[in-house]
Design an enzyme around this catalytic site. Structure first.
Site, PDB file in Angstrom:
ATOM      1  N   ASP A   1       0.884  -1.186  -0.057  1.00 18.93           N
ATOM      2  CA  ASP A   1      -0.064  -0.050  -0.063  1.00 18.93           C
ATOM      3  C   ASP A   1       0.986   1.111  -0.064  1.00 18.93           C
ATOM      4  OD1 ASP A   1      -2.214  -1.771   0.165  1.00 18.93           O
ATOM      5  OD2 ASP A   1      -2.745  -1.436   2.058  1.00 18.93           O
TER       6      ASP A   1
ATOM      7  N   LYS B   1     -12.550  -5.167  -2.549  1.00 19.11           N
ATOM      8  CA  LYS B   1     -13.749  -5.464  -1.825  1.00 19.11           C
ATOM      9  C   LYS B   1     -15.031  -4.790  -2.497  1.00 19.11           C
ATOM     10  CE  LYS B   1     -10.892  -4.529   2.418  1.00 19.11           C
ATOM     11  NZ  LYS B   1      -9.638  -4.167   1.851  1.00 19.11           N
TER      12      LYS B   1
END
Length: 270
Positions: free
Chosen positions: A39, A95
């Site tokens: 990330d 997601k």
């Protein structure tokens, strides 16, 4: 014999999903069950970290939409090159959480074209079975049998105050049962069952740390031995590998070895 104590090779032989078969074989050949969560917000740092960590992982997890200078040519094409160089698979932590038609478009189109490069993605169960069907249709329309895709359902999260537990988790398991080939497993903190009905779900667990117990922003960390002993197949580690003051080469080896030794213990090989 329960799923928990079978070797990755044994599970590869009988699994319904080509994606899971490939991943299990890769894990066994590289002797790693480590997934690195990368990330960072520039393509340069993203690719440099992946090149350093690639030898130690079976899977790279991305949040591709946080990269500020993203382009398919400069970000994804080199990522795919690194996946071939270091032999890892790619998991885009998208997601998805919408109706089937919408998630299909989000998956195959837009700027990111996730289905064209991510071996695995994930989805919430909040919108029901349609999310699985929509993503599966998208995968079929944009890939070939040589590049199969798989889906993880979000059954449990590692953050403080998460609502993903109890009845929600159980309903998500029921959604996963709707497709044995495309749904390969869960993001969860433990084994999610299903063996008695013929399911062999991969369990991938975030929030794994060898040093820290939390980050002050709601993340809770559990040890490698702790999560693997309760059913985790793949440990997901991010800042523990490359956070401030950490050397990705040293930490990559450390987490790879810790994860593999925990797996050997669980399967009675150590």
């Amino acid at each position: 014999m329960t799923v928990n104590t079978k070797t990755y090779s044994e599970r590869a032989e009988t699994h319904a999903s080509p994606v899971a078969q490939r991943l299990f074989r890769l894990m066994e050949s590289k002797k790693t069950n480590l997934c690195a969560s990368i990330d960072v917000d520039t393509t340069k740092e993203f690719l440099e970290l992946i090149d350093k960590l690639g030898p130690y992982v079976c899977l790279i997890k991305t949040h591709i939409d946080i990269i500020n200078d993203f382009s398919y040519e400069s970000t994804i094409e080199p990522l795919l090159g690194l996946s071939r160089k270091h032999q890892f698979m790619i998991f885009e932590d998208r997601k998805f959480a919408d109706i089937g038609n919408t998630v299909k478009k989000q998956y195959i189109g837009g700027v990111y074209k996730i289905s064209s490069w991510a071996d695995i993605t994930n989805a919430h169960g909040v919108t029901g079975n349609g999310v699985v069907e929509g993503l599966k249709q998208g995968a079929k329309e944009t890939t070939t049998n040589q590049e199969p895709r798989g889906l993880l359902m979000l059954a449990e999260l590692s953050s403080v105050g998460s609502l993903a537990y109890g009845e929600y988790s159980q309903k998500t398991v029921e959604i996963a049962k709707s497709d044995k080939e495309f749904v390969v497993g869960f993001i969860a903190q433990r084994d999610m069952g299903g063996q008695e009905e013929g399911f062999d779900w991969l369990i991938m667990t975030p929030g794994v740390g060898l040093d820290d117990k939390g980050d002050g922003l709601g993340q809770q960390y559990r040890t490698v031995d702790e999560v693997v002993s309760t059913g985790t197949d793949i440990i997901i580690v991010g800042r523990g590998l490359f956070g401030k003051g950490r050397d990705p080469d040293i930490e990559g080896k450390r987490y790879r070895d810790a994860g593999w030794n925990a797996y050997l213990k669980k399967t009675g090989q150590l």
